[in-house]
Write a protein that holds these residues in place. Structure first.
Motif, short mmCIF file in Angstrom:
data_model
loop_
_atom_site.label_atom_id
_atom_site.label_comp_id
_atom_site.label_asym_id
_atom_site.label_seq_id
_atom_site.Cartn_x
_atom_site.Cartn_y
_atom_site.Cartn_z
N ALA A 130 -8.80 7.29 19.96
CA ALA A 130 -9.23 6.10 19.23
C ALA A 130 -8.42 5.96 17.95
CB ALA A 130 -10.71 6.20 18.90
N GLY A 131 -7.96 4.74 17.67
CA GLY A 131 -7.12 4.49 16.50
C GLY A 131 -7.74 4.99 15.21
N GLY A 132 -9.05 4.82 15.07
CA GLY A 132 -9.73 5.18 13.82
C GLY A 132 -9.76 6.66 13.54
N THR A 133 -9.53 7.49 14.57
CA THR A 133 -9.63 8.93 14.35
C THR A 133 -8.26 9.56 14.10
OG1 THR A 133 -9.44 9.42 16.70
CG2 THR A 133 -11.65 9.08 15.86
N MET A 134 -7.23 8.72 13.94
CA MET A 134 -5.90 9.29 13.72
C MET A 134 -5.61 9.45 12.23
SD MET A 134 -3.53 8.00 16.71
CE MET A 134 -3.00 6.52 15.94
N SER A 135 -4.61 10.26 11.92
CA SER A 135 -4.24 10.47 10.53
C SER A 135 -3.53 9.23 9.99
CB SER A 135 -3.33 11.68 10.41
OG SER A 135 -2.04 11.35 10.89
N GLY A 136 -3.37 9.18 8.67
CA GLY A 136 -2.75 8.02 8.05
C GLY A 136 -1.35 7.75 8.57
N GLY A 137 -0.57 8.81 8.71
CA GLY A 137 0.80 8.64 9.18
C GLY A 137 0.83 8.09 10.60
N GLU A 138 -0.03 8.65 11.44
CA GLU A 138 -0.07 8.19 12.83
C GLU A 138 -0.52 6.73 12.89
OE1 GLU A 138 -1.30 12.54 14.69
OE2 GLU A 138 -2.82 11.08 14.15
N GLN A 139 -1.48 6.39 12.03
CA GLN A 139 -1.94 5.00 12.01
C GLN A 139 -0.82 4.05 11.59
OE1 GLN A 139 -5.53 4.25 9.87
NE2 GLN A 139 -6.76 5.52 11.22
N GLN A 140 -0.01 4.50 10.63
CA GLN A 140 1.11 3.67 10.19
C GLN A 140 2.10 3.46 11.32
OE1 GLN A 140 1.32 2.07 7.09
NE2 GLN A 140 2.73 1.00 8.43
N MET A 141 2.36 4.55 12.06
CA MET A 141 3.25 4.43 13.22
C MET A 141 2.67 3.45 14.23
SD MET A 141 4.14 8.42 13.93
CE MET A 141 4.75 9.48 12.63
N LEU A 156 7.44 -7.88 9.30
CA LEU A 156 6.98 -7.78 7.92
C LEU A 156 6.21 -6.48 7.76
CD1 LEU A 156 5.45 -11.38 7.58
CD2 LEU A 156 7.83 -10.71 7.32
N LEU A 157 6.65 -5.65 6.83
CA LEU A 157 5.97 -4.37 6.64
C LEU A 157 5.35 -4.33 5.25
CD1 LEU A 157 8.72 -2.02 8.13
CD2 LEU A 157 6.59 -2.75 9.21
N ASP A 158 4.04 -4.11 5.22
CA ASP A 158 3.35 -4.09 3.93
C ASP A 158 3.04 -2.65 3.53
OD1 ASP A 158 1.95 -4.63 1.68
OD2 ASP A 158 0.70 -6.19 2.57
N GLU A 159 3.82 -2.13 2.62
CA GLU A 159 3.66 -0.78 2.08
C GLU A 159 3.45 0.28 3.16
OE1 GLU A 159 1.93 0.05 -1.45
OE2 GLU A 159 1.93 -1.99 -2.24
N PRO A 160 4.45 0.46 3.99
CA PRO A 160 4.30 1.48 5.03
C PRO A 160 4.18 2.90 4.46
CG PRO A 160 6.53 0.61 5.01
CD PRO A 160 5.73 -0.25 4.10
N SER A 161 4.57 3.11 3.21
CA SER A 161 4.52 4.47 2.67
C SER A 161 3.18 4.79 2.01
CB SER A 161 5.63 4.67 1.64
OG SER A 161 5.30 4.01 0.44
N MET A 162 2.28 3.78 1.95
CA MET A 162 1.04 3.97 1.18
C MET A 162 0.22 5.15 1.72
SD MET A 162 -1.68 1.14 -0.02
CE MET A 162 -2.27 0.59 1.54
N GLY A 163 -0.07 6.07 0.80
CA GLY A 163 -0.96 7.17 1.14
C GLY A 163 -0.39 8.21 2.09
N LEU A 164 0.93 8.23 2.26
CA LEU A 164 1.50 9.20 3.19
C LEU A 164 2.18 10.33 2.45
CD1 LEU A 164 3.09 6.97 5.96
CD2 LEU A 164 0.74 7.74 5.69
N ALA A 165 2.25 11.48 3.08
CA ALA A 165 2.96 12.64 2.51
C ALA A 165 4.46 12.33 2.50
CB ALA A 165 2.69 13.87 3.37
#
Lengths: 256, 434
Positions: A130-141, A156-165
């Protein structure tokens, strides 16, 4: 010009969020729009993708005026977006999320799916999750992959780096470059100016609803004002403190 | 505990799954987890209370896994058995246990059957498209008044009015939705709440439809067949002998129950087919993230309107059927409490999951009647049961897996039921507002 934005104004109620933004994105480019919190970056993207109505100005895409076109029709025209905060459908599996990306399209999806899984092997491993159970990076991908499913001409990419390591940020940015090399034009909105300017061809700097600078990305990397405001600057020098001030006020209140 | 749960969710897909199968050994820790939701002072006495919920969750998980493995034939066989079971429900033996205080057949028709049909309809709006509608009773009222007006003043027959009622309520759903569906979350809820009240108050103040006295003398549906269930085995033992299931009279509630049952079955098939179609996927995406849905090319406004119209049509059908049995209706039949009760049924059953929603509607309709012996305390007990349910199973009695994942995410949850919490629009607006 693939995408041309001409003096657009956008209001939230009576508050003007964009006060006459003009920018251009040519085919094959990576263009980045950098600025502080609340400057209007996200609003600009939302207006391009049709989530916000504009009160004045014009958006031309692929030679057609799309200023009044409904958001869902702009997808078919060729505008794909990975929204702010990723906008993953939390209850849908990775595969279902990707299929939603191609909702507006008809026909065979296997080629695009294979391409997304090749760009993001991580998603191929987690098709059923399920999409909601993935990590932030995976969700961004997933958000980027999902936008690619519609075969957009411009992404159009809106802050793809937000909250990622930091490691992940590197990885995402190199994938963005790869996507661009394969022929998709990219408009990238970022607070992480350093990273964005390194991969972009051209850049715009936005401050409180206005474009204050536009130049080749490499030039902005060396621009003292931009360095001071967005790249950490040369700490300790008196003039950079003064230059820092507008950025600080724009940044300050939105930190909550 | 929250993080603990979500990591387990991540590795296994379901909290109590070991090797892909739920296990009963996990029951006690699960009950302890549930009891942990109570305030510290109540935790120890809360444990036995939490136990039944843990069992229910486990059984539901087991059943869902089992169901997932079955072939089409087994599923159809079970659907068939369920319908046969529903046909046998009006039996006096069942009634003696289920409803010692009131007429069971009458109860089965309304509120039980009626609430189930209404809940299925409201579930389309709330559970599938994620739009909070607090005025759902309005469509029930429109259906009821269509039956009453066209039955008494124009002499139309029930079946003609059923079609008309469905169309009129769908149309009213569109009329309500077109200007208001641009609103989100709590704003939409307030507008729909107002709509529900407007319909009732307008009915009370319109002399043509009887004002506060309503309309009486509503005709019953025409008799379809005089056929009666034979007075022989096995029907005598089952307590069903002598029913004329297609003859709609004034006394026997059972034929009306069968009519309602038929409507429910047809509606379930319709709604289920929608759910697995492109329309269903569009609704799911709108519920989970409306902006993202638009960005995927989903015409969100159109689909929200469709959800409103379909939900309204089902509510209208329930209204027509109810009116055809009730003989007389008054505006007071259509107060806000019905909207609230049906919404409670949807939420407590497991918003978005059809079996859950129907179970919720059944309980909400049945519990207050079953505990009539408690007299004036019954509503208190009913309220207490609802509170317990929401403490121990906030996702509903039988939530879908998907709903669980949405709740785990925190923002998806009830679609826009959680109003504007952390939604993309509020965020942007707040950013600019500063």
């Amino acid at each position: 010009m693939l995408l041309e934005i001409n003096d657009i104004h956008v209001h939230y109620g009576k508050i003007a969020a964009l006060k006459g933004i003009s920018l251009e994105v040519d085919e094959g480019e990576i263009v980045t729009l950098i600025g502080a919190n609340g400057a209007g970056k996200t609003t600009t993207l939302k207006t391009i993708s049709g989530l916000r109505p504009l009160s004045a100005g014009r958006i031309t895409f692929d030679g057609k005026d799309i200023s009044r076109l409904a958001g869902h029709k702009r997808v078919l025209a060729g505008i794909g977006q990975s929204p702010e905060g990723r906008g993953i459908f939390p209850g849908m599996s990775v595969a279902d999320n990707l299929h939603m990306g191609a909702y507006a399209r008809k026909g065979d999806l296997s080629k695009e799916l294979a391409e997304v899984y090749e760009l993001f092997p991580r998603l191929a491993e987690r098709k059923g999750q399920a999409g909601g159970t993935m990590s932030g990076g995976e969700q961004q991908m997933l958000a980027i992959g999902r936008a690619l499913m519609a075969k957009p001409k411009v992404l159009l990419l809106d802050e793809p780096s937000m909250g990622l390591a930091p490691m992940l940020v590197q990885q995402i940015f190199s994938i963005i470059e790869k996507i661009n090399e394969r022929g998709t034009t990219v408009l990238l909105v970022e607070q992480n100016a350093q990273q964005a300017l390194q991969i972009a061809h051209r850049a715009y700097v936005i401050e409180t609803g206005r474009i204050v600078k536009s130049a080749a990305a490499v030039d902005l990397l060396d621009d003292p004002e931009v360095r001071a405001a967005y790249l950490g600057g040369d700490l300790g020098e008196p003039e950079s403190i003064a230059a820092d001030e507008p950025a600080a006020t724009a940044d300050g209140p939105a930190k909550d | 505990m929250k993080t603990n749960e979500s990591t387990r969710e991540r590795t296994n897909g379901s909290p109590t799954v070991t090797n892909g199968r739920p296990s009963f050994a996990a029951l006690t820790p699960r009950a302890r987890d549930l009891a942990g939701r109570l305030p510290a002072a109540l935790r120890a006495p809360g444990l036995p209370l939490a136990f039944p919920f843990a069992v229910l969750g486990l059984v539901a998980d087991l059943f869902r896994d089992w169901w997932g493995r079955q072939t089409g034939y087994v599923r159809w066989a079970i659907y068939g058995l369920l319908i046969v079971g529903a046909l046998l429900l009006p039996s006096e033996q069942v009634g003696g246990f289920m409803s010692p205080y009131s007429d069971w057949a009458q109860l089965l028709f309304f509120p039980i059957g009626g609430y189930i049909l209404l809940a299925i309809g409201l579930n389309v709006v709330v559970g599938q498209a994620g739009l909070l509608d607090l005025g759902y009773v309005a469509f029930f009222a429109i259906g009821g008044y269509t039956m009453a007006v066209f039955g008494t003043k124009f002499g139309w027959s029930f079946w003609e009015i059923l079609v008309l009622g469905v169309l009129l309520s769908a149309l009213s759903g569109v009329i309500l939705g077109a200007p208001t569906l641009r609103l989100r979350g709590d704003y939409l809820a307030i507008v729909t709440l107002g709509f529900g009240e407007i319909i009732r108050i307008a009915a009370r103040n319109t002399d043509y439809i009887g004002g506060p006295n309503g309309i009486s003398g509503i005709p019953h549906p025409p008799t379809l067949s005089e056929w009666t269930v034979p007075e022989s085995e096995p029907f005598t033992t089952l307590g069903l002998a002598g029913i004329a299931p297609l003859k709609y009279g004034a006394l026997d509630g059972r034929p009306y129950y069968y009519l309602m049952l038929a409507a429910i079955v047809v509606t379930i098939i319709f709604v289920k087919r929608l759910e697995s179609s492109r329309v269903g996927r569009a609704w799911a995406s709108i519920r989970e993230d409306e902006d993202a849905a638009e960005l995927m090319g989903v015409p969100t406004f159109k689909f929200k309107l469709a959800a409103f119209a379909i939900g309204a049509a089902i509510g209208g059908a329930a209204g027509v059927i109810y009116g055809s049995q009730a003989t007389s209706i008054i505006p007071r039949n259509y107060e806000f409490i019905i909207s609230a009760t049906i919404l409670a049924a949807v939420v407590l059953g497991g918003s978005g999951n059809l079996p859950g929603v129907m179970l919720g509607a059944f309980l909400v309709a049945w519990i207050p009647e079953r505990i009539r012996g408690l007299q004036e305390y019954r509503i208190l007990v009913f309220g207490g049961v609802l509170v317990l349910l929401m403490i121990f199973r906030p996702e509903g009695l039988l939530p879908s897996r998907r709903r669980k994942a949405e709740l785990a995410e925190g923002t998806g949850g009830m679609g826009s039921l959680g109003a504007e919490v952390g939604g993309p629009t509020t965020h942007a607006a707040a950013e600019v507002g500063k």
